[in-house]
Scaffold this motif. Sequence first.
Motif, PDB file in Angstrom:
ATOM      1  N   ARG A   1      40.973  34.117  36.292  1.00  0.00           N
ATOM      2  CA  ARG A   1      42.258  33.702  35.400  1.00  0.00           C
ATOM      3  C   ARG A   1      42.831  32.462  36.073  1.00  0.00           C
ATOM      4  O   ARG A   1      42.882  31.187  35.362  1.00  0.00           O
ATOM      5  CB  ARG A   1      43.147  34.741  35.328  1.00  0.00           C
TER       6      ARG A   1
ATOM      7  N   GLU B   1      43.047  28.662  34.657  1.00  0.00           N
ATOM      8  CA  GLU B   1      44.470  28.067  34.308  1.00  0.00           C
ATOM      9  C   GLU B   1      44.712  26.665  35.151  1.00  0.00           C
ATOM     10  O   GLU B   1      45.269  26.078  34.727  1.00  0.00           O
ATOM     11  CB  GLU B   1      45.367  29.113  34.741  1.00  0.00           C
TER      12      GLU B   1
ATOM     13  N   PHE C   1      43.807  29.592  29.067  1.00  0.00           N
ATOM     14  CA  PHE C   1      44.370  31.013  29.513  1.00  0.00           C
ATOM     15  C   PHE C   1      43.688  32.172  28.838  1.00  0.00           C
ATOM     16  O   PHE C   1      43.290  32.135  27.589  1.00  0.00           O
ATOM     17  CB  PHE C   1      45.887  30.867  28.824  1.00  0.00           C
ATOM     18  N   LEU C   2      43.491  33.238  29.577  1.00  0.00           N
ATOM     19  CA  LEU C   2      42.380  34.272  29.154  1.00  0.00           C
ATOM     20  C   LEU C   2      43.465  35.052  27.940  1.00  0.00           C
ATOM     21  O   LEU C   2      44.742  35.157  28.293  1.00  0.00           O
ATOM     22  CB  LEU C   2      42.120  35.056  30.220  1.00  0.00           C
TER      23      LEU C   2
ATOM     24  N   ALA D   1      39.400  32.373  25.822  1.00  0.00           N
ATOM     25  CA  ALA D   1      40.564  31.628  26.685  1.00  0.00           C
ATOM     26  C   ALA D   1      41.032  30.561  25.359  1.00  0.00           C
ATOM     27  O   ALA D   1      40.568  30.226  24.489  1.00  0.00           O
ATOM     28  CB  ALA D   1      39.641  30.837  27.670  1.00  0.00           C
TER      29      ALA D   1
ATOM     30  N   LEU E   1      44.661  42.397  28.728  1.00  0.00           N
ATOM     31  CA  LEU E   1      45.266  40.947  28.401  1.00  0.00           C
ATOM     32  C   LEU E   1      46.005  40.741  27.240  1.00  0.00           C
ATOM     33  O   LEU E   1      45.987  41.574  26.354  1.00  0.00           O
ATOM     34  CB  LEU E   1      43.895  40.002  28.371  1.00  0.00           C
TER      35      LEU E   1
END
Length: 426
Positions: free
Chosen positions: A199, A203, A208-209, A219, A250
């Motif tokens: 992650r 980033e 962004f996951l 993502a 998530l």
Amino acid sequence: MILVASQRGGPGQLAAHLLNARDNDHVTVEDLRGFVAQDLYGAFAEVDAIAKGTRCKQFLFSLSLNPPKDASVALDDILTAVERAEDALGLTGQPRAVIIHEKNGRRHAHVVWSRIDADAMKAINLPFFKTRLNALSRDLYLEHGWELPEGYRTNGWKNPLNFTLADWQQAQRVGLDPREIRQIFQNAWQHSDNLASFRNALEEHGYFLARGDRRAFVAIDVHGEIYAVARMAGVKSKDVQNRLGSPDTLPSVEQVRMDVRKRLTQRLRGFLREGRAHQADELKPLQNQLADLVKRHRTERETLQARQDERWREESKARSDRLHKGLLGVWELLTGKAAAVKKENEREAYQAHLRDRAQRERLYEAQMKERQVLAARIDALKARHRQERLALTRRVIGVLRDADDIGRAREPARRRQRSRDFDLEL
């Protein structure tokens, strides 16, 4: 050269793609064999009409021949490769079209064969055509002394940065090369061993996951585009789950989008837009130069073709005048002189054809060298732009993280100081 092939239908769409002069500097229909029609649309329509007498839906076989980027390949070498591919595939004698595309100072070819055996009224089977073409591709690299592609040496002929049309269209929406996006995901995967490190690696580049549909890892970038992690990283979904665990921990795609949208202030969005606009302005003069160059080259080719056509008509008339009419023509026919004249005319016509083709080839090669100089400048500028975009994205993410720290801080003075630092950074 890399050979990529597929069986397909859609003759009209394929003809439109092959004749697309908008995305290519020059398009040349080099050969039409075995068709009554004299144009590509008509030729493919003929195959379609014949195929209706069979059950075959994918009645065309399309092959692209792509020489290495820095290789200068003569037309005769391309046509020789076409003949060898035809023999390897078992399509010898089938109607075919050869189209040459030129773009960015490089030349590649497309060949389309009819799969329909008109005598037997059935489609020709092409078993293991990918294996056969891979073997021929490797032979061509070795025979020409070209360096074998890295993808071939490490993972067969599979390029780890291959991308689909959907990948390309998605990348175009955010102004990135799809290969650099895949490189980001693959580098992040190679240098991480768990969810947290993966992650953080993503980033760093603005991805962004999130939890996608069917419990898959996806993502989201700062523009809201969605990327499937397994496909972009070039690994299996099972391997992703084994390393990262369950995606249930998530947030959803919409949650991540809302969070990014909230964090990405209008000022930062303007910062990104300004960077892209500046790069577009910097690239535009070179693109205009290339457009002017292509326009001039097309005019030169049209002028040469018109002169060659005029010369061909004059030479054809001269050859025709050698065959007499009336009693003298009958006498020459009976004595065999007419047959000798026809044979000599055929020889001269073929030599004239070779002469005209060589003359066109000299012009094309000179033009490509001229475009290569400008294309190299454009490639260098685009490479610098890619590095700038990556650096810009990292900078934006850094600012967003700083903004998070500011939001969690309790001291008003510290918040005001960080805000001033933020203004100075921008």
